[in-house]
Design an enzyme around this catalytic site. Structure first.
Site, mmCIF file in Angstrom:
data_model
loop_
_atom_site.group_PDB
_atom_site.id
_atom_site.type_symbol
_atom_site.label_atom_id
_atom_site.label_comp_id
_atom_site.label_asym_id
_atom_site.label_seq_id
_atom_site.Cartn_x
_atom_site.Cartn_y
_atom_site.Cartn_z
ATOM 1 N N GLY A 42 -2.348 3.205 -11.200
ATOM 2 C CA GLY A 42 -1.430 4.212 -11.722
ATOM 3 C C GLY A 42 -0.508 3.611 -12.772
ATOM 4 O O GLY A 42 0.634 4.032 -12.935
ATOM 5 N N GLY A 46 4.728 6.602 -16.085
ATOM 6 C CA GLY A 46 5.899 6.527 -15.203
ATOM 7 C C GLY A 46 6.265 5.138 -14.710
ATOM 8 O O GLY A 46 6.394 4.184 -15.486
ATOM 9 N N SER A 170 6.026 3.224 -2.120
ATOM 10 C CA SER A 170 6.199 4.369 -1.231
ATOM 11 C C SER A 170 7.196 5.323 -1.885
ATOM 12 O O SER A 170 7.078 5.635 -3.081
ATOM 13 C CB SER A 170 6.655 3.880 0.141
ATOM 14 N N TYR A 184 3.221 14.760 1.779
ATOM 15 C CA TYR A 184 3.643 13.617 0.952
ATOM 16 C C TYR A 184 4.350 12.576 1.822
ATOM 17 O O TYR A 184 4.049 11.379 1.758
ATOM 18 C CB TYR A 184 4.553 14.122 -0.166
ATOM 19 N N LYS A 188 3.342 8.679 2.640
ATOM 20 C CA LYS A 188 4.217 7.562 2.272
ATOM 21 C C LYS A 188 4.720 6.795 3.497
ATOM 22 O O LYS A 188 4.924 5.586 3.425
ATOM 23 C CB LYS A 188 5.395 8.071 1.425
HETATM 24 N N1 LIG Z 1 8.750 9.987 -9.770
HETATM 25 C C1 LIG Z 1 9.347 10.042 -8.601
HETATM 26 O O1 LIG Z 1 10.287 10.809 -8.392
HETATM 27 C C2 LIG Z 1 8.913 9.131 -7.507
HETATM 28 C C3 LIG Z 1 7.660 8.557 -7.457
HETATM 29 N N2 LIG Z 1 7.290 7.760 -6.403
HETATM 30 C C4 LIG Z 1 5.961 7.178 -6.330
HETATM 31 O O2 LIG Z 1 5.775 6.301 -7.423
HETATM 32 C C5 LIG Z 1 4.419 6.299 -7.813
HETATM 33 C C6 LIG Z 1 4.321 6.588 -9.313
HETATM 34 O O3 LIG Z 1 4.891 7.844 -9.557
HETATM 35 P P1 LIG Z 1 5.195 8.383 -11.042
HETATM 36 O O4 LIG Z 1 5.316 7.232 -11.949
HETATM 37 O O5 LIG Z 1 6.281 9.362 -10.914
HETATM 38 O O6 LIG Z 1 3.840 9.180 -11.302
HETATM 39 P P2 LIG Z 1 3.093 9.657 -12.652
HETATM 40 O O7 LIG Z 1 2.450 10.958 -12.313
HETATM 41 O O8 LIG Z 1 3.976 9.584 -13.834
HETATM 42 O O9 LIG Z 1 1.937 8.548 -12.762
HETATM 43 C C7 LIG Z 1 0.960 8.458 -11.771
HETATM 44 C C8 LIG Z 1 -0.054 7.414 -12.132
HETATM 45 O O10 LIG Z 1 -1.056 7.371 -11.113
HETATM 46 C C9 LIG Z 1 -2.344 7.611 -11.692
HETATM 47 N N3 LIG Z 1 -3.182 8.316 -10.733
HETATM 48 C C10 LIG Z 1 -2.967 9.536 -10.179
HETATM 49 N N4 LIG Z 1 -3.987 9.878 -9.370
HETATM 50 C C11 LIG Z 1 -4.865 8.850 -9.412
HETATM 51 C C12 LIG Z 1 -6.140 8.620 -8.812
HETATM 52 N N5 LIG Z 1 -6.710 9.520 -7.988
HETATM 53 N N6 LIG Z 1 -6.778 7.457 -9.077
HETATM 54 C C13 LIG Z 1 -6.225 6.542 -9.911
HETATM 55 N N7 LIG Z 1 -5.046 6.707 -10.521
HETATM 56 C C14 LIG Z 1 -4.374 7.851 -10.277
HETATM 57 C C15 LIG Z 1 -2.026 8.421 -12.956
HETATM 58 O O11 LIG Z 1 -3.032 8.349 -13.950
HETATM 59 P P3 LIG Z 1 -4.247 9.435 -14.017
HETATM 60 O O12 LIG Z 1 -3.648 10.778 -13.745
HETATM 61 O O13 LIG Z 1 -4.833 9.265 -15.371
HETATM 62 O O14 LIG Z 1 -5.189 9.003 -12.933
HETATM 63 C C16 LIG Z 1 -0.771 7.711 -13.432
HETATM 64 O O15 LIG Z 1 -1.104 6.507 -14.072
HETATM 65 C C17 LIG Z 1 3.728 7.327 -6.940
HETATM 66 O O16 LIG Z 1 3.104 6.667 -5.861
HETATM 67 C C18 LIG Z 1 4.858 8.198 -6.442
HETATM 68 O O17 LIG Z 1 4.561 8.797 -5.208
HETATM 69 C C19 LIG Z 1 8.158 7.483 -5.397
HETATM 70 C C20 LIG Z 1 9.411 8.011 -5.401
HETATM 71 C C21 LIG Z 1 9.884 8.880 -6.439
HETATM 72 C C1 LIG Z 2 21.722 6.254 6.521
HETATM 73 C C2 LIG Z 2 22.085 7.173 5.444
HETATM 74 C C3 LIG Z 2 21.075 7.332 4.391
HETATM 75 C C4 LIG Z 2 21.530 8.242 3.332
HETATM 76 C C5 LIG Z 2 20.627 8.482 2.178
HETATM 77 C C6 LIG Z 2 19.665 9.588 2.378
HETATM 78 C C7 LIG Z 2 19.025 10.027 1.109
HETATM 79 C C8 LIG Z 2 17.665 10.603 1.335
HETATM 80 C C9 LIG Z 2 17.111 11.234 0.130
HETATM 81 C C10 LIG Z 2 15.642 11.395 0.177
HETATM 82 C C11 LIG Z 2 15.096 11.674 -1.178
HETATM 83 C C12 LIG Z 2 13.619 11.784 -1.230
HETATM 84 C C13 LIG Z 2 13.160 11.689 -2.666
HETATM 85 C C14 LIG Z 2 11.676 11.699 -2.798
HETATM 86 C C15 LIG Z 2 11.269 11.312 -4.193
HETATM 87 C C16 LIG Z 2 9.822 11.445 -4.394
HETATM 88 O O1 LIG Z 2 9.060 10.664 -3.894
HETATM 89 C C17 LIG Z 2 9.391 12.618 -5.168
HETATM 90 N N1 LIG Z 2 10.094 12.756 -6.393
HETATM 91 C C18 LIG Z 2 7.932 12.572 -5.459
HETATM 92 O O2 LIG Z 2 7.668 11.620 -6.367
#
Ligand SMILES: NC(=O)C1=CN([C@@H]2O[C@H](COP(=O)(O)OP(=O)(O)OC[C@H]3O[C@@H](n4cnc5c(N)ncnc54)[C@H](OP(=O)(O)O)[C@@H]3O)[C@@H](O)[C@H]2O)C=CC1
Ligand SMILES: CCCCCCCCCCCCCCCC(=O)[C@@H](N)CO
Length: 323
Positions: A42, A46, A170, A184, A188
Site C-alpha cells: 500500500g 497516503g 493498524s 474494520y 485491525k
Molecule cells: N487514513 C486514515 O484515517 C487511517 C488509516 N489507517 C490505516 O493506514 C493504512 C493506509 O491508509 P491510507 O494511507 O489512508 O490509505 P489509502 O487508501 O490512501 O492507500 C491505501 C494503499 O493500499 C493499497 N491497497 C488497497 N487495497 C489493496 C490490495 N487489495 N492489495 C494491495 N494493495 C492495496 C492502495 O493501492 P491500490 O488501491 O492501487 O491497491 C494504496 O496504496 C491502512 O491500513 C489504513 O487502515 C489507520 C488509521 C487511520
Molecule cells: C484512555 C483514554 C483514551 C482516549 C482516547 C480515545 C480516542 C479514540 C478515538 C478513536 C478514533 C478511531 C479513528 C479510526 C481512524 C481510521 O482508522 C479510519 N480513518 C479509517 O482509516
C-alpha cells in the site's frame, strides 16, 4: 516526619525502575534502515507513500506493492524527484497469495517489511453487506497474513544478520471499537493478536514486530471515507485529533527504528497505548514504569470517554426521533 515522606518516596523510586530495567522483554533494539531493503505494501498512496518518501530520504532501498500500476508509477516518479532514489514497484493484490509471493521473491530479501495496505468502508453492520465485511477482513487481515507468510522465509535468510522489522499499520480503531467500524475494527484488532504471537515466533531470528495505531489521517483513502462515514462515527472518531500522513509516517518510522512493539502517533494515542497495554511486550523500562503508574487512572479516563460516547449516541437517537 510528614515532611520527610516525599524524600522517602523519591529514594524508593529507583527500586521499581531498577526491577523493570531487568525484566522488560524483548530487550531494547535499534533497527537501522540506511542501505537496507524497506518493502511497503500500500505504498502508492497516503501513509504508505509518506513512509516510502521518508525511508528513501534516509538512504533505504525502497520497494512498493499495491494494485494500481499507474499509482505505483506516479509514486516511483515522485520519490525519484524528491530523493533521487530508484524505487522498485510491484503490482499485486494482497488477497492473491501466489502473486504476492512472486512479487516478494522478485524484490529480494527484505529487512524492514511494512504491512500497510488497508481498506475502510464505515457503515452500521445492519446496513453493511457481508461482501463489504469480507472485503475488509480479506484485505486488512488475511492480506497481511499473505504478505508476512511470503516474506518471512527470505527475511530469515537475510545476509547481514542485523535486526530486521515487521511493522503492521493498524488504527486507533484497532485499540477501541468505534460505531460504524465493526468489520474494520475486527480486522485491525486482529493485527494486534497476529503481531503479539508473531513476535514470540520470530525473536530468535532477530526480527522485531511493531504495530502502529494512527488516528484519522489526511490521505486519499480518508477523503473517500469521509464521503460515506456515518455521522456518529465522525463524532466518536473526532475524540482523537487527526494527523497528516507525513506526521504519521514520521512516528511510524521512529517507532520501527526503535523497535517499539506498540507505536502510538498522537497524545490520545499514548493514552490509548497505556490504557490497552495488556500483555503486550514492552522494551522500554521507562514506558513500562509509566504503564504501571498510570494504568488505574487511565481506566478512569477511559470510562469517562465511554460515558461521553454513549451520551452522544443517546442524543443522536433522540434527535433522529424528533425529525
Ligand atoms: N487514513 C486514515 O484515517 C487511517 C488509516 N489507517 C490505516 O493506514 C493504512 C493506509 O491508509 P491510507 O494511507 O489512508 O490509505 P489509502 O487508501 O490512501 O492507500 C491505501 C494503499 O493500499 C493499497 N491497497 C488497497 N487495497 C489493496 C490490495 N487489495 N492489495 C494491495 N494493495 C492495496 C492502495 O493501492 P491500490 O488501491 O492501487 O491497491 C494504496 O496504496 C491502512 O491500513 C489504513 O487502515 C489507520 C488509521 C487511520
Ligand atoms: C484512555 C483514554 C483514551 C482516549 C482516547 C480515545 C480516542 C479514540 C478515538 C478513536 C478514533 C478511531 C479513528 C479510526 C481512524 C481510521 O482508522 C479510519 N480513518 C479509517 O482509516
Amino acid at each position: 516526619m510528614v515532611i520527610l515522606l516525599p524524600f522517602l518516596l523519591l529514594l524508593l523510586l529507583p527500586l521499581p525502575l531498577f526491577l523493570l530495567y531487568f525484566i522488560v522483554r524483548p530487550r531494547p533494539v535499534e533497527i537501522p534502515i540506511k542501505n537496507r531493503h524497506v518493502f511497503i505494501t500500500g505504498g502508492s498512496s497516503g501513509i504508505g507513500l509518506a513512509l516510502a518518501h521518508r525511508a528513501a530520504s534516509q538512504g533505504a532501498r525502497v520497494s512498493l506493492l499495491a494494485r494500481s500500476l499507474k499509482k505505483l508509477e506516479e509514486a516511483k516518479e515522485s520519490i525519484r524527484l524528491s530523493s533521487g532514489s530508484d524505487v522498485s514497484i510491484f503490482s499485486a493484490d494482497v488477497r492473491d497469495y501466489d502473486v504476492v509471493e512472486k512479487a516478494i521473491s522478485d524484490a529480494g530479501p527484505i529487512d524492514v517489511l511494512v504491512v500497510n495496505q488497508g481498506v475502510f468502508v464505515p457503515r452500521e453492520l445492519e446496513k453493511q453487506g457481508l461482501d463489504e465485511v469480507k472485503f475488509m477482513l480479506d484485505v486488512n487481515l488475511m492480506g497481511s497474513f499473505n504478505v508476512i507468510k511470503a516474506a518471512l522465509p527470505l527475511m530469515k535468510q537475510r545476509m547481514d544478520r542485523l535486526p530486521a522489522s515487521i511493522a503492521l499499520i493498524s488504527s486507533q480503531a484497532g485499540q477501541v471499537g468505534i460505531y460504524g467500524y465493526t468489520a474494520y475494527s475486527a480486522s485491525k484488532f486482529g493485527l494486534r493478536g497476529l503481531a503479539e504471537a508473531l513476535q514470540q515466533e520470530v525473536i530468535a531470528d532477530n526480527i522485531h514486530v511493531s504495530v502502529v495505531f494512527p488516528p484519522d489521517t489526511d490521505t486519499p483513502g480518508f477523503e473517500r471515507e469521509t464521503e460515506v462515514r456515518p455521522e456518529l462515527t465522525n463524532i466518536l472518531a473526532g475524540s482523537s485529533s487527526s494527523m497528516t500522513a507525513d506526521n504519521v509516517a514520521k512516528k511510524a518510522l521512529d517507532g520501527i527504528q526503535s523497535g517499539s512493539f506498540i507505536v502510538p502517533c498522537n497524545f490520545d494515542g499514548h493514552m490509548l497505548a497505556i490504557a490497552t497495554a495488556g500483555l503486550s511486550p514492552q522494551r522500554s523500562f521507562w514506558m513500562a514504569f509509566i504503564e504501571v503508574s498510570f494504568a488505574g487512572v487511565l481506566r478512569l479516563v477511559a470510562l469517562f470517554f465511554q460515558w461521553n460516547w454513549y451520551r452522544c449516541i443517546e442524543h443522536w437517537h433522540a434527535k433522529k426521533k424528533d425529525t
